[in-house]
Motif scaffolding. Structure first.
Motif, mmCIF file in Angstrom:
data_model
loop_
_atom_site.group_PDB
_atom_site.id
_atom_site.type_symbol
_atom_site.label_atom_id
_atom_site.label_comp_id
_atom_site.label_asym_id
_atom_site.label_seq_id
_atom_site.Cartn_x
_atom_site.Cartn_y
_atom_site.Cartn_z
ATOM 1 N N HIS A 101 0.836 -1.202 0.000
ATOM 2 C CA HIS A 101 0.000 0.000 0.000
ATOM 3 C C HIS A 101 0.871 1.253 0.000
ATOM 4 C CE1 HIS A 101 -3.917 1.978 1.707
ATOM 5 N NE2 HIS A 101 -3.496 2.534 0.592
ATOM 6 N N GLY A 102 1.919 1.231 0.803
ATOM 7 C CA GLY A 102 2.821 2.375 0.845
ATOM 8 C C GLY A 102 3.516 2.612 -0.482
ATOM 9 N N LEU A 103 3.941 1.536 -1.133
ATOM 10 C CA LEU A 103 4.598 1.669 -2.434
ATOM 11 C C LEU A 103 3.633 2.213 -3.480
ATOM 12 C CD1 LEU A 103 6.976 1.071 -4.398
ATOM 13 C CD2 LEU A 103 5.957 -1.182 -4.728
ATOM 14 N N GLY A 104 2.425 1.649 -3.531
ATOM 15 C CA GLY A 104 1.435 2.115 -4.495
ATOM 16 C C GLY A 104 1.100 3.583 -4.295
ATOM 17 N N TYR A 105 0.976 3.989 -3.041
ATOM 18 C CA TYR A 105 0.682 5.399 -2.734
ATOM 19 C C TYR A 105 1.786 6.298 -3.264
ATOM 20 C CZ TYR A 105 -0.244 9.631 -0.009
ATOM 21 O OH TYR A 105 -0.490 10.927 0.373
ATOM 22 N N ALA A 106 3.036 5.899 -3.045
ATOM 23 C CA ALA A 106 4.168 6.709 -3.506
ATOM 24 C C ALA A 106 4.178 6.817 -5.029
ATOM 25 C CB ALA A 106 5.483 6.102 -3.009
ATOM 26 N N VAL A 107 3.858 5.722 -5.722
ATOM 27 C CA VAL A 107 3.842 5.726 -7.186
ATOM 28 C C VAL A 107 2.781 6.689 -7.709
ATOM 29 C CG1 VAL A 107 3.272 4.344 -9.233
ATOM 30 C CG2 VAL A 107 4.804 3.421 -7.484
ATOM 31 N N PHE A 108 1.572 6.608 -7.149
ATOM 32 C CA PHE A 108 0.485 7.448 -7.647
ATOM 33 C C PHE A 108 0.679 8.922 -7.293
ATOM 34 C CE2 PHE A 108 -2.050 3.357 -7.378
ATOM 35 C CZ PHE A 108 -1.945 3.114 -8.734
ATOM 36 N N ARG A 109 1.331 9.182 -6.175
ATOM 37 C CA ARG A 109 1.598 10.576 -5.799
ATOM 38 C C ARG A 109 2.751 11.149 -6.611
ATOM 39 N NH1 ARG A 109 -0.837 14.468 -3.670
ATOM 40 N NH2 ARG A 109 0.580 15.067 -1.993
ATOM 41 N N ALA A 110 3.871 10.415 -6.663
ATOM 42 C CA ALA A 110 5.081 10.958 -7.275
ATOM 43 C C ALA A 110 5.048 10.890 -8.799
ATOM 44 C CB ALA A 110 6.310 10.211 -6.751
ATOM 45 N N LEU A 111 4.641 9.762 -9.344
ATOM 46 C CA LEU A 111 4.645 9.595 -10.796
ATOM 47 C C LEU A 111 3.318 10.010 -11.430
ATOM 48 C CD1 LEU A 111 6.484 6.155 -11.232
ATOM 49 C CD2 LEU A 111 7.429 8.462 -11.329
ATOM 50 N N GLY A 112 2.211 9.700 -10.738
ATOM 51 C CA GLY A 112 0.905 10.005 -11.311
ATOM 52 C C GLY A 112 0.416 11.399 -11.027
ATOM 53 N N GLY A 113 0.957 12.032 -9.985
ATOM 54 C CA GLY A 113 0.504 13.365 -9.614
ATOM 55 C C GLY A 113 -0.899 13.384 -9.043
ATOM 56 N N TYR A 114 -1.367 12.251 -8.511
ATOM 57 C CA TYR A 114 -2.708 12.182 -7.940
ATOM 58 C C TYR A 114 -2.741 12.902 -6.595
ATOM 59 C CZ TYR A 114 -3.852 8.437 -11.308
ATOM 60 O OH TYR A 114 -4.075 7.710 -12.443
ATOM 61 N N ASP A 115 -3.903 13.438 -6.241
ATOM 62 C CA ASP A 115 -4.043 14.023 -4.910
ATOM 63 C C ASP A 115 -3.952 12.914 -3.870
ATOM 64 O OD1 ASP A 115 -7.003 13.277 -3.905
ATOM 65 O OD2 ASP A 115 -7.067 13.664 -6.067
ATOM 66 N N SER A 116 -3.692 13.281 -2.617
ATOM 67 C CA SER A 116 -3.406 12.281 -1.578
ATOM 68 C C SER A 116 -4.578 11.334 -1.345
ATOM 69 C CB SER A 116 -3.031 12.980 -0.269
ATOM 70 O OG SER A 116 -4.097 13.791 0.202
ATOM 71 N N THR A 117 -5.810 11.832 -1.406
ATOM 72 C CA THR A 117 -6.976 10.981 -1.162
ATOM 73 C C THR A 117 -7.123 9.942 -2.270
ATOM 74 O OG1 THR A 117 -8.123 12.756 0.010
ATOM 75 C CG2 THR A 117 -9.477 10.950 -0.833
ATOM 76 N N THR A 118 -7.026 10.378 -3.515
ATOM 77 C CA THR A 118 -7.144 9.450 -4.636
ATOM 78 C C THR A 118 -6.013 8.431 -4.613
ATOM 79 O OG1 THR A 118 -8.200 11.156 -5.991
ATOM 80 C CG2 THR A 118 -7.261 9.266 -7.147
ATOM 81 N N ALA A 119 -4.793 8.884 -4.362
ATOM 82 C CA ALA A 119 -3.639 7.976 -4.320
ATOM 83 C C ALA A 119 -3.792 6.949 -3.209
ATOM 84 C CB ALA A 119 -2.360 8.784 -4.125
ATOM 85 N N PHE A 120 -4.327 7.358 -2.072
ATOM 86 C CA PHE A 120 -4.482 6.450 -0.938
ATOM 87 C C PHE A 120 -5.446 5.311 -1.256
ATOM 88 C CE2 PHE A 120 -6.821 5.239 2.938
ATOM 89 C CZ PHE A 120 -5.764 4.738 3.694
ATOM 90 N N TYR A 121 -6.604 5.636 -1.796
ATOM 91 C CA TYR A 121 -7.608 4.605 -2.057
ATOM 92 C C TYR A 121 -7.327 3.833 -3.356
ATOM 93 C CZ TYR A 121 -10.243 6.579 1.800
ATOM 94 O OH TYR A 121 -10.616 7.007 3.060
ATOM 95 N N ALA A 122 -6.592 4.432 -4.274
ATOM 96 C CA ALA A 122 -6.261 3.743 -5.522
ATOM 97 C C ALA A 122 -5.158 2.718 -5.334
ATOM 98 C CB ALA A 122 -5.840 4.753 -6.584
ATOM 99 N N SER A 123 -4.391 2.826 -4.251
ATOM 100 C CA SER A 123 -3.200 1.988 -4.072
ATOM 101 C C SER A 123 -3.409 0.811 -3.133
ATOM 102 C CB SER A 123 -2.038 2.852 -3.554
ATOM 103 O OG SER A 123 -2.400 3.502 -2.339
ATOM 104 N N THR A 124 -4.619 0.606 -2.625
ATOM 105 C CA THR A 124 -4.838 -0.522 -1.725
ATOM 106 C C THR A 124 -4.632 -1.849 -2.469
ATOM 107 O OG1 THR A 124 -7.205 -0.498 -2.214
ATOM 108 C CG2 THR A 124 -6.475 0.716 -0.278
ATOM 109 N N PRO A 125 -3.924 -2.813 -1.861
ATOM 110 C CA PRO A 125 -3.656 -4.105 -2.522
ATOM 111 C C PRO A 125 -4.776 -5.115 -2.288
ATOM 112 C CG PRO A 125 -2.460 -4.017 -0.468
ATOM 113 C CD PRO A 125 -3.168 -2.682 -0.595
ATOM 114 N N GLY A 126 -6.006 -4.672 -2.329
ATOM 115 C CA GLY A 126 -7.154 -5.541 -2.078
ATOM 116 C C GLY A 126 -8.366 -4.686 -1.740
#
Length: 350
Positions: A101-126
């Motif tokens: 979850h932490g890795l996915g969040y970092a990818v969506f924030r740093a590479l995707g430029g997603y806002d923190s809320t979207t990155a948090f829920y988009a990166s859950t591994p289940g």
């Protein structure tokens, strides 16, 4: 009436796509073939769909229950022969969920430029549906959230069986003709399958189980299997039909998405899921030395998605599919519980 005819036409096309995918040896052909066909229509030809068209939810839920019954029927007493390893393996799943979850969040924030809320829920591994529901309530960008969650599953069930096939030098899972279903189930068993599926859906709804449309029927089938009260098998044609319906429903989720957005999302999914799988491989290598479980079985037990295909891959590796499924159920439950707790904390802080 136009919506009914559209659904029938989509399913007919999906059936052709499923048989085509099966002919070329695609993993999970009756899901991935229809998914590709319906996603193509949803993204390239949305104007040909009736205004406001949505794939029927009741149809999707009914066939999710079939998959749940199929997996639950594989739960036998043999599952408990490896219980002495569960503290280590489930502990590894716990660690995996946090790291992934932490890795996915970092990818969506740093590479995707997603806002923190979207990155948090988009990166859950289940917890696909729970992540979408909680993310919507929290104000996430729903287009990107749903896209990334569905792409996570698609990337896992596509790349992992292919990777294992290359590693082992032979097809695995459904590409090798493996199945948890039977082809010779009599028609007289179908009413029992229907009753068990409805009972499971009711149980999942009443107990508010995570992914209850699958875990409820799974629990009913597991109970029947362990107690020996009733015995039934799921016919192969019904499982193929269930995967076809689910693949079509999944593909239609991309209706209205631009190809540019979808390609960018696919790139982010490849990076995030690739990182998650790397974490899973590392943990599997450590567990192998402590439990003597094969590395490949541990890898598929830690993969972030694709319960059905991972169980099929386990079968082709002569591993207990229920062992693999147990770890996926735990991953989903843990993710959903953690998601609920963190969501409440975010609400209090906000």
């Amino acid at each position: 009436m136009p919506h009914i005819l559209t659904t029938l036409a989509l399913l007919a096309l999906s059936g052709l796509a499923g048989f085509g995918a099966q002919a070329i040896g695609t993993p999970l052909p009756f899901m991935l073939g229809p998914l590709a066909a319906s996603a193509l229509i949803a993204t390239a030809l949305p104007g040909h769909l009736p205004q406001g068209y949505r794939f029927p939810t009741w149809l999707r839920l009914g066939f999710i229950a079939i998959i749940g019954l199929m997996i639950g029927s594989q739960v036998t007493t043999a599952l408990f022969t490896e219980a002495h390893h569960y503290a280590l393996t489930l502990g590894a799943v716990t660690l995996f969920v946090g790291l992934a979850h932490g890795l996915g969040y970092a990818v969506f924030r740093a590479l995707g430029g997603y806002d923190s809320t979207t990155a948090f829920y988009a990166s859950t591994p289940g917890g696909l549906y729970e992540s979408i529901e909680m993310g919507e309530a929290a104000g996430a960008d729903m287009t990107r959230l749903m896209m990334q969650q569905f792409l996570r599953i698609i990337v896992v069930v596509t790349l992992l069986p292919l990777g294992l096939s290359l590693w082992l030098g032979e097809p695995v899972g459904s590409a090798a003709g493996q199945s948890l279903a039977r082809g010779d189930v009599p028609w007289s068993d179908l009413p029992l399958v229907a009753v068990a599926g409805l009972a499971g859906l009711a149980l999942g709804h009443a107990l508010r189980l995570p992914a209850g449309q699958m875990t409820g029927p799974m629990a009913v089938a597991a109970l029947l299997s362990l107690t020996g009260w009733l015995s039934f098998d799921i016919p192969q044609w019904l499982v193929n039909l269930a995967q076809m319906v689910l693949g079509t429903a999944l593909g239609m989720r991309f209706t209205g998405l631009s190809r540019g957005l979808l390609l960018r999302g696919a790139g982010l999914a490849l990076v995030s899921v690739g990182g998650m799988l790397a974490i899973g491989v590392g943990l599997a290598a450590l567990l192998h030395g402590m439990t003597d479980e094969p590395v490949d079985v541990l890898v598929i037990s830690l993969a972030p998605g694709g319960v059905t295909e991972m169980a099929l891959v386990a079968l082709s590796l002569q591993a207990n599919p229920a062992f693999v499924t147990l770890h996926h159920i735990y991953r989903i439950l843990l993710t959903v519980v953690a998601l609920g707790v963190i969501t409440r904390l975010r609400q209090r802080i906000g």
